[in-house]
Write a protein that holds these residues in place. Structure first.
Motif, PDB file in Angstrom:
ATOM      1  N   ILE A 113      29.673  34.379  38.522  1.00  0.00           N
ATOM      2  CA  ILE A 113      30.645  35.119  37.737  1.00  0.00           C
ATOM      3  C   ILE A 113      32.034  34.710  38.207  1.00  0.00           C
ATOM      4  O   ILE A 113      32.361  34.845  39.388  1.00  0.00           O
ATOM      5  CB  ILE A 113      30.466  36.636  37.907  1.00  0.00           C
ATOM      6  N   CYS A 114      32.867  34.228  37.277  1.00  0.00           N
ATOM      7  CA  CYS A 114      34.241  33.835  37.598  1.00  0.00           C
ATOM      8  C   CYS A 114      35.190  34.769  36.858  1.00  0.00           C
ATOM      9  O   CYS A 114      35.128  34.853  35.627  1.00  0.00           O
ATOM     10  CB  CYS A 114      34.509  32.397  37.176  1.00  0.00           C
ATOM     11  N   THR A 115      36.055  35.454  37.591  1.00  0.00           N
ATOM     12  CA  THR A 115      36.915  36.440  36.950  1.00  0.00           C
ATOM     13  C   THR A 115      38.265  36.527  37.637  1.00  0.00           C
ATOM     14  O   THR A 115      38.354  36.368  38.855  1.00  0.00           O
ATOM     15  CB  THR A 115      36.244  37.839  36.964  1.00  0.00           C
ATOM     16  N   VAL A 142      36.722  34.617  42.318  1.00  0.00           N
ATOM     17  CA  VAL A 142      37.796  35.465  41.819  1.00  0.00           C
ATOM     18  C   VAL A 142      39.136  34.789  42.047  1.00  0.00           C
ATOM     19  O   VAL A 142      39.332  34.063  43.024  1.00  0.00           O
ATOM     20  CB  VAL A 142      37.786  36.859  42.485  1.00  0.00           C
ATOM     21  N   ALA A 143      40.067  35.042  41.136  1.00  0.00           N
ATOM     22  CA  ALA A 143      41.422  34.516  41.243  1.00  0.00           C
ATOM     23  C   ALA A 143      42.406  35.672  41.129  1.00  0.00           C
ATOM     24  O   ALA A 143      42.230  36.567  40.291  1.00  0.00           O
ATOM     25  CB  ALA A 143      41.684  33.485  40.145  1.00  0.00           C
ATOM     26  N   GLY A 152      36.544  45.301  45.783  1.00  0.00           N
ATOM     27  CA  GLY A 152      35.880  46.143  44.792  1.00  0.00           C
ATOM     28  C   GLY A 152      34.922  45.343  43.922  1.00  0.00           C
ATOM     29  O   GLY A 152      33.826  45.801  43.594  1.00  0.00           O
ATOM     30  N   ILE A 153      35.324  44.128  43.549  1.00  0.00           N
ATOM     31  CA  ILE A 153      34.468  43.287  42.717  1.00  0.00           C
ATOM     32  C   ILE A 153      33.285  42.778  43.528  1.00  0.00           C
ATOM     33  O   ILE A 153      32.145  42.745  43.045  1.00  0.00           O
ATOM     34  CB  ILE A 153      35.263  42.107  42.136  1.00  0.00           C
ATOM     35  N   VAL A 154      33.551  42.375  44.777  1.00  0.00           N
ATOM     36  CA  VAL A 154      32.457  41.927  45.635  1.00  0.00           C
ATOM     37  C   VAL A 154      31.415  43.026  45.775  1.00  0.00           C
ATOM     38  O   VAL A 154      30.209  42.790  45.638  1.00  0.00           O
ATOM     39  CB  VAL A 154      32.993  41.523  47.027  1.00  0.00           C
ATOM     40  N   HIS A 155      31.868  44.246  46.013  1.00  0.00           N
ATOM     41  CA  HIS A 155      30.930  45.361  46.178  1.00  0.00           C
ATOM     42  C   HIS A 155      30.124  45.588  44.903  1.00  0.00           C
ATOM     43  O   HIS A 155      28.910  45.811  44.965  1.00  0.00           O
ATOM     44  CB  HIS A 155      31.693  46.632  46.548  1.00  0.00           C
TER      45      HIS A 155
END
Length: 224
Positions: free
Chosen positions: A83-85, A130-131, A142-145
């Motif tokens: 997932i790239c976001t 993530v960028a 938060g996204i990692v979790h």
């Protein structure tokens, strides 16, 4: 070309609306790494498939966009997904979040063969790129979790996260932490990188990494 896992299939899902943005650059780097390792890999932009959010399925049918094609024909057959976001308000993009939310319609009894869908959702390898404008590592936590919890829920393995900083299109290439190289390495090692998430009953050796030194090896099942 290295062909360790030519039978494995990786799907790279870009959740940014920018086709030439930093999230897309991370995804493209991971794609190059995967292909160099002999992995069958595909990069897809979620905007091409998702045009709406998850509705109240008790009152409305699923939106008439290409999400079912994306989920059933691209994601489910894959052995792994990256997932790239971009980081928006310290969370993933709306496109990326909708990808996860909309899957509910397929395993909760609304779509065809929910038990088959649930079985194919499980056991994948998952990664994250993530960028953000901020170099602060906590911006991505938060996204990692969330992805880690999705991995836990689906009995999948969360094999790695790459965080790159940049605002202008492609600026992530200037990040001195070299996130594009890290993304390429993640793509190349997606199906070989060691992953461990222990439970109390997990058999394991005392050492984390394999070694040729007998002094650094121990019998399996020995607790640290």
């Amino acid at each position: 070309m290295n062909s360790h896992h030519p039978e494995k299939r990786l799907v790279v899902l870009v959740g940014s609306p920018r086709r030439d943005g930093n999230s897309a650059a991370l995804g493209a780097a991971a794609l190059r790494g995967a292909e160099a390792a002999g992995t069958r890999a595909t990069l897809l932009f979620l905007d091409d498939y998702i045009q709406d959010f998850l509705p109240d399925l008790r009152r409305s049918p699923a939106p008439a966009d290409r999400y079912a094609e994306l989920f059933l024909e691209q994601f489910l057959p894959a052995d792994g997904a990256l997932i790239c976001t971009p980081i928006y308000w310290y969370g993933m993009s709306a496109q990326a979040k909708a990808f996860f939310d909309r899957s509910f319609s397929h395993y909760a009894g609304q779509g065809p063969g929910p038990e088959r869908v649930k079985a194919r959702m499980a056991g994948k390898r998952l990664g994250l790129a993530v960028a953000s404008e901020e170099t602060y590592p906590g911006a991505a936590l938060g996204i990692v979790h969330q992805v880690q919890e999705y991995a836990r829920y689906t009995h999948s393995d969360f094999v790695g996260c790459v965080h790159g900083a940049g605002n202008l299109r492609g600026e992530v290439a200037a990040d001195p932490r070299r996130p594009l190289e890290a993304a390429a390495a993640l793509g190349a090692e997606f199906f070989t990188r060691k992953y461990s998430d222990y439970r109390i009953e997990t058999p394991r050796a005392r050492n984390v990494w394999e070694s040729s030194d007998p002094a650094l090896r121990s019998a399996p099942g020995v607790l640290p």
